[in-house]
Design a protein around this motif. Structure first.
Motif, PDB file in Angstrom:
ATOM      1  N   TYR A   1     -10.685 -66.182 -32.338  1.00 41.56           N
ATOM      2  CA  TYR A   1     -10.346 -67.571 -32.028  1.00 41.56           C
ATOM      3  C   TYR A   1     -11.075 -68.488 -33.227  1.00 41.56           C
ATOM      4  O   TYR A   1     -11.977 -68.167 -34.039  1.00 41.56           O
ATOM      5  CB  TYR A   1     -10.951 -67.769 -30.687  1.00 41.56           C
ATOM      6  CG  TYR A   1     -12.360 -67.795 -30.620  1.00 41.56           C
ATOM      7  CD1 TYR A   1     -13.164 -68.646 -30.725  1.00 41.56           C
ATOM      8  CD2 TYR A   1     -12.975 -66.533 -30.028  1.00 41.56           C
ATOM      9  CE1 TYR A   1     -14.539 -68.348 -30.747  1.00 41.56           C
ATOM     10  CE2 TYR A   1     -14.305 -66.404 -30.138  1.00 41.56           C
ATOM     11  CZ  TYR A   1     -15.254 -67.255 -30.333  1.00 41.56           C
ATOM     12  OH  TYR A   1     -16.467 -67.252 -30.068  1.00 41.56           O
TER      13      TYR A   1
ATOM     14  N   MET B   1      -3.859 -78.385 -36.199  1.00 38.72           N
ATOM     15  CA  MET B   1      -4.539 -77.290 -35.827  1.00 38.72           C
ATOM     16  C   MET B   1      -3.580 -76.330 -34.640  1.00 38.72           C
ATOM     17  O   MET B   1      -3.836 -75.177 -35.067  1.00 38.72           O
ATOM     18  CB  MET B   1      -6.034 -77.652 -34.934  1.00 38.72           C
ATOM     19  CG  MET B   1      -6.785 -78.413 -35.693  1.00 38.72           C
ATOM     20  SD  MET B   1      -7.426 -77.417 -37.181  1.00 38.72           S
ATOM     21  CE  MET B   1      -7.688 -78.783 -38.257  1.00 38.72           C
ATOM     22  N   LYS B   2      -3.055 -76.860 -34.057  1.00 35.29           N
ATOM     23  CA  LYS B   2      -1.801 -75.983 -32.940  1.00 35.29           C
ATOM     24  C   LYS B   2      -1.088 -75.301 -33.992  1.00 35.29           C
ATOM     25  O   LYS B   2      -0.721 -74.263 -33.706  1.00 35.29           O
ATOM     26  CB  LYS B   2      -1.097 -76.703 -32.056  1.00 35.29           C
ATOM     27  CG  LYS B   2      -2.009 -77.099 -30.824  1.00 35.29           C
ATOM     28  CD  LYS B   2      -2.100 -76.248 -29.967  1.00 35.29           C
ATOM     29  CE  LYS B   2      -2.800 -76.521 -28.703  1.00 35.29           C
ATOM     30  NZ  LYS B   2      -3.213 -75.605 -27.695  1.00 35.29           N
TER      31      LYS B   2
ATOM     32  N   SER C   1      -2.683 -72.343 -35.852  1.00 41.24           N
ATOM     33  CA  SER C   1      -3.073 -71.489 -34.725  1.00 41.24           C
ATOM     34  C   SER C   1      -1.806 -70.433 -34.543  1.00 41.24           C
ATOM     35  O   SER C   1      -2.204 -69.249 -34.871  1.00 41.24           O
ATOM     36  CB  SER C   1      -3.485 -72.052 -33.586  1.00 41.24           C
ATOM     37  OG  SER C   1      -3.851 -71.351 -32.856  1.00 41.24           O
TER      38      SER C   1
ATOM     39  N   ASP D   1      -6.847 -70.562 -30.416  1.00 41.37           N
ATOM     40  CA  ASP D   1      -7.503 -71.900 -30.332  1.00 41.37           C
ATOM     41  C   ASP D   1      -8.294 -71.933 -29.335  1.00 41.37           C
ATOM     42  O   ASP D   1      -8.720 -73.325 -28.655  1.00 41.37           O
ATOM     43  CB  ASP D   1      -6.704 -73.280 -30.831  1.00 41.37           C
ATOM     44  CG  ASP D   1      -5.630 -73.272 -29.458  1.00 41.37           C
ATOM     45  OD1 ASP D   1      -5.571 -72.390 -28.358  1.00 41.37           O
ATOM     46  OD2 ASP D   1      -4.894 -74.215 -29.613  1.00 41.37           O
ATOM     47  N   TYR D   2      -8.803 -70.826 -28.572  1.00 50.58           N
ATOM     48  CA  TYR D   2      -9.630 -70.754 -27.378  1.00 50.58           C
ATOM     49  C   TYR D   2     -10.394 -69.436 -27.136  1.00 50.58           C
ATOM     50  O   TYR D   2      -9.665 -68.529 -27.858  1.00 50.58           O
ATOM     51  CB  TYR D   2      -8.947 -71.258 -26.037  1.00 50.58           C
ATOM     52  CG  TYR D   2      -7.883 -70.154 -25.781  1.00 50.58           C
ATOM     53  CD1 TYR D   2      -8.124 -69.083 -24.902  1.00 50.58           C
ATOM     54  CD2 TYR D   2      -6.319 -70.477 -26.342  1.00 50.58           C
ATOM     55  CE1 TYR D   2      -6.898 -68.139 -24.813  1.00 50.58           C
ATOM     56  CE2 TYR D   2      -5.546 -69.344 -26.039  1.00 50.58           C
ATOM     57  CZ  TYR D   2      -5.595 -68.333 -25.119  1.00 50.58           C
ATOM     58  OH  TYR D   2      -4.721 -67.617 -25.116  1.00 50.58           O
TER      59      TYR D   2
END
Length: 295
Positions: A225, A282-283, A286, A293-294
């Protein structure tokens, strides 16, 4: 020389588990920090400009922790312990005092899971204890499948991959190049390993080129992540993060000074339009690189 202090409590119960860091408890075995990151949120507090000068060692912390975890375990109040929320658990003085290592022994004894946040490669020293915790800890029921019943999470913190840039903004921390080697080793040891990109530096480490470098590098290292965040600068005093960061920008990146002034003229946060674009980017990264992203 570090100050020695005694405390009445060392284990802090969080009011609500943070969705990013999954903390049920936090522990800080040291006060202040010798890494001296200019952007650190504890700047402007009682610790002053040179955080290293105010580092304190909680000499009775391990004894207190043992008692507090015994009580929590007896009540079946297991949860993830974050090391650390206010200072890195692997400061240089940890080589001498070994409070983090001793704390991990106590945590392993009482079978609590841990999430370690660090900028240091010293964590490699404690892989033996982390393997015990990884195997034997009791996870909260709602996190068992999410973490594959593993009791250790390791998040390595980066604001840049460039050793020269890091020397400006986080001069006391382990070099990013060495930190990256520790990331590789943690992944090889099969710990649940990821990256805290907190904070990214506007126009320095948040450019398209730098972001692609971040994500491609971490993809190659097989991290699980990446947690990105924008820069936050507090205060208007002589020792706070805003003043120290602006001084550094003025000295090393004078062409960026007015941009930083514009961003932070009305507060400590980046403008809303930047945050919206940042979140979207960022999404996209990812998804493109196939990295969560988690945690």
């Amino acid at each position: 020389m570090a100050k020695k202090i005694e405390v009445k409590s060392i284990l802090n119960k969080t009011k609500k588990r943070d969705p990013w860091f999954l903390d049920d408890y936090t522990i800080n075995l040291y006060s202040s920090c010798s890494f001296n990151c200019l952007y650190c949120y504890i700047r402007g507090s009682k610790y002053g400009t040179n955080l290293e000068d105010s580092v304190s060692v909680k000499t009775n912390g391990i004894e207190i922790l043992d008692r507090q975890l015994f009580t929590r375990a007896r009540k079946n109040q297991y949860g993830i312990i974050v090391l650390s929320s206010a200072t890195d658990p692997y400061l240089q003085i940890e080589k001498k005092y070994k409070l983090t290592r001793e704390a991990l022994k106590v945590i392993a004894k009482h079978k609590f899971p841990v999430h370690i946040l660090t900028k240091s490669d010293l964590i490699e020293r404690d892989f033996d204890l982390l393997h015990q915790i990884n195997k034997n800890s009791i996870l909260p029921i709602d996190l068992q499948s999410r973490l594959d019943n593993r009791g250790v999470i390791i998040s390595f913190s980066f604001s840049t991959l460039d050793d020269k840039v890091a020397r400006i903004f986080e001069k006391g921390a382990t070099k990013p190049s060495i930190r990256l080697q520790a990331v590789h080793k943690a992944v090889q040891e099969k710990f649940h390993t990821g990256i805290s990109l907190m904070p990214l530096l506007p126009f320095i480490s948040d450019t398209t080129e730098q972001l692609d470098l971040f994500f491609s590098t971490y993809k190659a290292h097989k991290v699980q992540y990446i947690l990105p965040a924008t820069l936050t600068l507090f205060g208007n005093g002589i020792a706070d993060s805003k003043t120290l960061m602006m001084d550094a920008i003025r000295k090393h990146y004078p062409e960026l000074e007015q941009r930083y002034v514009k961003y932070f003229k009305n507060g400590s946060q980046m403008p809303a339009y930047y945050k919206i674009a940042f979140t979207k980017k960022m999404k996209e990264l990812s998804l493109t690189y196939g990295i969560k992203d988690y945690i």
